[in-house]
Scaffold this motif. Sequence first.
Motif, PDB file in Angstrom:
ATOM      1  N   ILE A 188       2.001  25.316 -81.018  1.00 11.92           N
ATOM      2  CA  ILE A 188       1.282  24.071 -80.720  1.00 11.92           C
ATOM      3  C   ILE A 188       1.572  23.631 -79.290  1.00 11.92           C
ATOM      4  CG2 ILE A 188       1.113  21.618 -81.320  1.00 11.92           C
ATOM      5  CD1 ILE A 188       1.700  22.513 -84.261  1.00 11.92           C
ATOM      6  N   ALA A 189       2.827  23.783 -78.877  1.00 11.13           N
ATOM      7  CA  ALA A 189       3.194  23.418 -77.508  1.00 11.13           C
ATOM      8  C   ALA A 189       2.445  24.284 -76.496  1.00 11.13           C
ATOM      9  CB  ALA A 189       4.700  23.569 -77.319  1.00 11.13           C
ATOM     10  N   GLU A 190       2.376  25.578 -76.774  1.00 14.52           N
ATOM     11  CA  GLU A 190       1.667  26.495 -75.859  1.00 14.52           C
ATOM     12  C   GLU A 190       0.179  26.161 -75.815  1.00 14.52           C
ATOM     13  OE1 GLU A 190       2.586  30.374 -77.280  1.00 14.52           O
ATOM     14  OE2 GLU A 190       4.671  30.333 -76.576  1.00 14.52           O
ATOM     15  N   ALA A 191      -0.402  25.826 -76.959  1.00 14.35           N
ATOM     16  CA  ALA A 191      -1.823  25.460 -77.002  1.00 14.35           C
ATOM     17  C   ALA A 191      -2.092  24.169 -76.241  1.00 14.35           C
ATOM     18  CB  ALA A 191      -2.276  25.320 -78.451  1.00 14.35           C
ATOM     19  N   CYS A 192      -1.078  23.304 -76.193  1.00 12.28           N
ATOM     20  CA  CYS A 192      -1.205  22.035 -75.451  1.00 12.28           C
ATOM     21  C   CYS A 192      -0.901  22.209 -73.959  1.00 12.28           C
ATOM     22  CB  CYS A 192      -0.245  20.991 -76.010  1.00 12.28           C
ATOM     23  SG  CYS A 192      -0.657  20.374 -77.646  1.00 12.28           S
ATOM     24  N   GLY A 193      -0.315  23.365 -73.604  1.00 11.34           N
ATOM     25  CA  GLY A 193       0.101  23.573 -72.223  1.00 11.34           C
ATOM     26  C   GLY A 193       1.326  22.738 -71.878  1.00 11.34           C
ATOM     27  N   MET A 194       2.192  22.545 -72.870  1.00  8.75           N
ATOM     28  CA  MET A 194       3.397  21.723 -72.672  1.00  8.75           C
ATOM     29  C   MET A 194       4.632  22.508 -73.090  1.00  8.75           C
ATOM     30  SD  MET A 194       2.251  18.146 -74.469  1.00  8.75           S
ATOM     31  CE  MET A 194       0.692  17.336 -74.088  1.00  8.75           C
ATOM     32  N   ALA A 195       5.779  21.999 -72.686  1.00 13.52           N
ATOM     33  CA  ALA A 195       7.035  22.550 -73.160  1.00 13.52           C
ATOM     34  C   ALA A 195       7.273  22.027 -74.578  1.00 13.52           C
ATOM     35  CB  ALA A 195       8.181  22.124 -72.248  1.00 13.52           C
ATOM     36  N   LYS A 196       7.916  22.841 -75.404  1.00 11.03           N
ATOM     37  CA  LYS A 196       8.160  22.424 -76.785  1.00 11.03           C
ATOM     38  C   LYS A 196       8.969  21.131 -76.839  1.00 11.03           C
ATOM     39  CE  LYS A 196      10.758  25.082 -79.393  1.00 11.03           C
ATOM     40  NZ  LYS A 196      11.192  26.179 -80.294  1.00 11.03           N
ATOM     41  N   GLY A 197       9.885  20.972 -75.899  1.00 13.52           N
ATOM     42  CA  GLY A 197      10.715  19.772 -75.856  1.00 13.52           C
ATOM     43  C   GLY A 197       9.896  18.506 -75.669  1.00 13.52           C
ATOM     44  N   SER A 198       8.780  18.616 -74.940  1.00 10.48           N
ATOM     45  CA  SER A 198       7.915  17.443 -74.716  1.00 10.48           C
ATOM     46  C   SER A 198       7.297  16.959 -76.020  1.00 10.48           C
ATOM     47  CB  SER A 198       6.806  17.790 -73.715  1.00 10.48           C
ATOM     48  OG  SER A 198       7.352  18.160 -72.471  1.00 10.48           O
ATOM     49  N   ILE A 199       6.966  17.909 -76.912  1.00  4.52           N
ATOM     50  CA  ILE A 199       6.385  17.538 -78.204  1.00  4.52           C
ATOM     51  C   ILE A 199       7.450  16.919 -79.101  1.00  4.52           C
ATOM     52  CG2 ILE A 199       5.334  18.450 -80.318  1.00  4.52           C
ATOM     53  CD1 ILE A 199       3.778  20.380 -78.658  1.00  4.52           C
ATOM     54  N   TYR A 200       8.661  17.494 -79.059  1.00  6.25           N
ATOM     55  CA  TYR A 200       9.728  16.966 -79.899  1.00  6.25           C
ATOM     56  C   TYR A 200      10.131  15.545 -79.507  1.00  6.25           C
ATOM     57  CZ  TYR A 200      10.732  21.224 -82.551  1.00  6.25           C
ATOM     58  OH  TYR A 200      10.658  22.291 -83.430  1.00  6.25           O
ATOM     59  N   LYS A 201       9.879  15.161 -78.259  1.00  5.33           N
ATOM     60  CA  LYS A 201      10.184  13.794 -77.838  1.00  5.33           C
ATOM     61  C   LYS A 201       9.278  12.780 -78.552  1.00  5.33           C
ATOM     62  CE  LYS A 201      11.919  14.826 -73.191  1.00  5.33           C
ATOM     63  NZ  LYS A 201      11.658  14.694 -71.724  1.00  5.33           N
ATOM     64  N   ILE A 202       8.067  13.236 -78.910  1.00  3.32           N
ATOM     65  CA  ILE A 202       7.099  12.345 -79.576  1.00  3.32           C
ATOM     66  C   ILE A 202       7.125  12.541 -81.076  1.00  3.32           C
ATOM     67  CG2 ILE A 202       4.651  11.709 -79.729  1.00  3.32           C
ATOM     68  CD1 ILE A 202       4.337  12.721 -76.849  1.00  3.32           C
ATOM     69  N   PHE A 203       7.224  13.821 -81.508  1.00  5.26           N
ATOM     70  CA  PHE A 203       7.266  14.153 -82.935  1.00  5.26           C
ATOM     71  C   PHE A 203       8.540  14.959 -83.189  1.00  5.26           C
ATOM     72  CE2 PHE A 203       2.757  13.924 -81.717  1.00  5.26           C
ATOM     73  CZ  PHE A 203       2.336  12.906 -82.574  1.00  5.26           C
ATOM     74  N   ALA A 257      -2.907  20.112 -82.454  1.00  2.00           N
ATOM     75  CA  ALA A 257      -2.173  20.490 -83.662  1.00  2.00           C
ATOM     76  C   ALA A 257      -3.108  20.574 -84.858  1.00  2.00           C
ATOM     77  CB  ALA A 257      -1.057  19.485 -83.935  1.00  2.00           C
ATOM     78  N   MET A 258      -4.087  19.685 -84.916  1.00  2.84           N
ATOM     79  CA  MET A 258      -5.042  19.711 -86.014  1.00  2.84           C
ATOM     80  C   MET A 258      -5.765  21.059 -86.058  1.00  2.84           C
ATOM     81  SD  MET A 258      -8.244  17.140 -86.866  1.00  2.84           S
ATOM     82  CE  MET A 258      -7.185  15.708 -87.076  1.00  2.84           C
ATOM     83  N   GLY A 259      -6.166  21.546 -84.890  1.00  2.00           N
ATOM     84  CA  GLY A 259      -6.841  22.834 -84.811  1.00  2.00           C
ATOM     85  C   GLY A 259      -5.938  23.988 -85.216  1.00  2.00           C
ATOM     86  N   VAL A 260      -4.678  23.932 -84.796  1.00  4.27           N
ATOM     87  CA  VAL A 260      -3.733  25.005 -85.127  1.00  4.27           C
ATOM     88  C   VAL A 260      -3.448  25.023 -86.624  1.00  4.27           C
ATOM     89  CG1 VAL A 260      -1.376  25.861 -84.785  1.00  4.27           C
ATOM     90  CG2 VAL A 260      -2.671  24.988 -82.835  1.00  4.27           C
ATOM     91  N   PHE A 261      -3.213  23.852 -87.208  1.00  3.48           N
ATOM     92  CA  PHE A 261      -2.935  23.777 -88.642  1.00  3.48           C
ATOM     93  C   PHE A 261      -4.137  24.260 -89.460  1.00  3.48           C
ATOM     94  CE2 PHE A 261       0.318  20.321 -87.665  1.00  3.48           C
ATOM     95  CZ  PHE A 261       1.403  21.120 -87.994  1.00  3.48           C
TER      96      PHE A 261
END
Length: 294
Positions: free
Chosen positions: A31-46, A14-18
Amino acid sequence: MMEDIKKQQILHVAMGVFKEKGYTSSSMQEIAEACGMAKGSIYKIFPSKEDLFTAVFELCHQGMFEKASQLDSTGKREGLTPKEQLLRKIEFQLQYMLENYFFMVEFKELPIKDNETFQAAWKKKRATLLTWHKNGFLEAYGAVISPYIWDVVAIFRGLLKEYLFYVMQKGLSLTMSELAHFLIERMNAIVADMLHTKPKAILNETNIYFNSLNPISLQTQQLTIHEFLQVISLKISELQKPANLRQELQEVVHILQKELALETPNKTLVNVCLSYLEAVSELKPLARQLTYML
């Protein structure tokens, strides 16, 4: 354990994307795509983009303070003098801010500035940075500059911010080491002049922390206004005017002192008093300045 690893991965990506796209143009989906994750996985943490950005902001500044602390320890082992330590700190800060400039700005134009969680993180960062600068200058120049320490800090921060801006605009072609040497030489001259001329300090620990995200308390504001009214009163006593006029002006100041000490002053009465003071040419600039303070 896996959750912590995932969290750190998200933060660094996320730091790189921002940095690349800015706050407004960055999306949680990207950010989720750059992490190779589903967006829902990021929302669980943030839970929101604001929460994620705040966490990245905190990580960026935490990294700066940790590296600065390591630099201090290394410098002491190497036997550097306090002024050599200060020079190294300034060079490090310039380089770090240059590399992470997006997270070092004031964010006054971005919607994130209104987020309460971000505001708390911003205030904490600013307070830590102010203390870091204060300690650095006290160590370098000694307790003798204590009466002027916050003016020294403010002058330095103004110089650093302005010159770094020109570096970011690609208007300066010099290394951060050269800029650090230039800044430390200017601060040496400023400190020497202060110690020689012994001016009255402008800033103190109360007003140095004033900023648009952390307004001063009503009590502090009233104290500042009271002190400024004393300046006006002194100016009146020095006027080359008839004694009865000076007496009337002093009475107006006294009325203002009583009225502005109230939690809710009478605006009409205050404006009448200010207009009366402003009618005297020598007091006009002071009356206008007082208006801006209210």
